[in-house]
Design an enzyme around this catalytic site. Sequence first.
Site, mmCIF file in Angstrom:
data_model
loop_
_atom_site.group_PDB
_atom_site.id
_atom_site.type_symbol
_atom_site.label_atom_id
_atom_site.label_comp_id
_atom_site.label_asym_id
_atom_site.label_seq_id
_atom_site.Cartn_x
_atom_site.Cartn_y
_atom_site.Cartn_z
ATOM 1 N N CYS A 71 47.089 40.312 -6.620
ATOM 2 C CA CYS A 71 46.094 39.243 -6.760
ATOM 3 C C CYS A 71 46.297 38.250 -5.636
ATOM 4 C CB CYS A 71 46.274 38.526 -8.081
ATOM 5 S SG CYS A 71 46.320 39.649 -9.447
ATOM 6 N N ASP A 72 46.237 38.717 -4.416
ATOM 7 C CA ASP A 72 46.533 37.855 -3.284
ATOM 8 C C ASP A 72 45.510 38.149 -2.205
ATOM 9 O OD1 ASP A 72 47.656 36.721 -0.906
ATOM 10 O OD2 ASP A 72 49.595 36.691 -1.910
#
Length: 639
Positions: A506-507
């Site tokens: 989730c980056d």
Amino acid sequence: MTELPETTDWSVEQSAELYGVRHWGAGYFDLSAEGDATVTVDIEGRSIAVPIIDIVQGMQERGLEMPCVLRVENLLDYRIQQLNEAFSRAIRQSEYQNHYRGVFPIKVNQQCHVIEEIADFGQNYHHGLEAGSKAELIIALSQLRDTESLIICNGYKDAEFIELGLYARQMGVRCFFVLETPTELPIIIERSQALGIEPLIGVRLRLSTTVDGHWQEDSGDRSIFGLSTSALLDVVEKLKAHNMLHCLQMLHSHLGSQIPNIRNVRTGVAEACRFYSGLVSEGAPMGYLDLGGGLAVDYEGSSSNSTHSMNYQLDEYCVNIVETVRDTLDEMDIAHPVLVSESGRATVAYSSMLLFNILDVRDHKPRKLPEQLPDDCPDVLKNLFSVLGTVTSQNFQECYNDALYYRDEVREMFHRGHATLRDRALAENINLAILGQIAALLPSISRVPSELENLPELLSDIYYGNFSLFQSLPDVWAIDQLLPIMPVHRLDEKPTRDAIIADITCDCDGKIDNFALPDGHSKTIPLHPMKDDEEYYLGVFLVGAYQETLGDLHNLFGDTNVVSVKINADASFDFQREFEGDSISDVLSYVEYSPNTVQEQLRKKAEAAVRQGKISVAMRKQMLKAFRDSLQGYTYFER
Ligand SMILES: *Cc1c(COP(=O)(O)O)cnc(C)c1O
């Protein structure tokens, strides 16, 4: 959007051109007539090609899920062979009066089976190991059996490190301590006298030669590594004073990794030779000249002196080194030393690739638009709609301005509550369709306005890959490393989508949006549209160097599965080794959770829920089984 221009047919040859595989593949990777990416190895003079997708199939049958690192043992062996034979050839041709001894720097890939294979196959050439820490020295001591091979100890060495090396000396291992700083010397002198074991000593020089590319700070006056000239003389004095100058037998220099420009190599070697001869004049016996690593890998296949490439071939590299040393030392009448190099990247990069499947695609295709807008829709939407279909190579800039203007008007109305959700969706959709029409014109336009240069990228798809960039391709994130990427199958089909690749962390940094294609660097890569009933597999190639251990646990995605295959003469392949990647339980323990305690906490929670009447006992059982299975399972997306 951005459909690539249609052609009626598509050939495998076009895919080969498009992805540049014959440039970066160095003969190890190619495409089959059926449109599969192949790995090609040389067995007894015959070239054997195996489709990578067949190996993927084999993994699947064995329950080894994607993502997976695939190692090809033959390629690792072959690279060691090529390096050693190229040096031998250069030595023969130049009538150089000594031999070559390669060492593999363990830091480049410490994985046990890689080092085992290097130690094993490397015996044929007395290929040794380079260690930069106590842990790596212990690996080297335990793996090398050939007493002709060298162990080179670089890095900062404490008394314990030095004792390990001295014990190895006593057992007949050719283990060199390379001094990185003057402060190591008193410890070496003290320990060797205390144990009564004579060390082999090398000195690492800070050359003033600097190199091009990313690693330029490894060399030059401000390099953090190596001795200055005056520190070198202090070392000589100190050794003389302790009657140990005869232990000084090696000069070491390392200009940096991935040296793209051969001229830097030649200049650096010539400078190292001057230091070498200086030490001979000071009375040191010498005998070994270690030129470190730096032999590059052509990741982009451009054969140029750009950072991710190299403007020379292996043979040329070896000839340059051998001839420079010969010529420089002959001039001063100094005997030729044993030549040592510490090629890491060039030895292992080719042998591994990362394979993963695509989980999902977010495209920027407009949804189907109505033929006509309803009479009661806002005027601004009608205006926007009227731009559609009027785009030409004359007015595209104006259409672009209008489309954005009207779309922003609708957004503004939506914010104020004057447009509905459906109005807004329609506006976004029409806008996308217009931008798509403009993007399709751009290739035919000679001077694309700078504002529109990024349009293809903005309209490109996002392919979500089942991998973590941080775990498996850390250099892409940290130092903008370019690596060759291509689908491993369907290469007889035309790739009609333009995409960037996102990972499953989730980056927002977890993406690949810089690709080395034969036409130059591109923000997007052409890929195939997904099929409903078939996985789509991509490979990231040349990842054998540095990527595995530098990777991290971002979002707690752990080590991937690793498979090591050996290709046989009949084009069959054996799964030599299989390593399951980290389980969830493993990664939890890396960050100090006790999986047992975690499980107990989950049990208590479920039991409390039973007491409160929220779940049944049967449900509790089912839930706890799911927790347990999950803890044992893979950290990546499982189908
Ligand atoms: C990292 C390193 C190497 C390996 O360099 P490559 O460019 O991977 O060949 C060799 N020697 C030393 C001292 C190093 O630090």
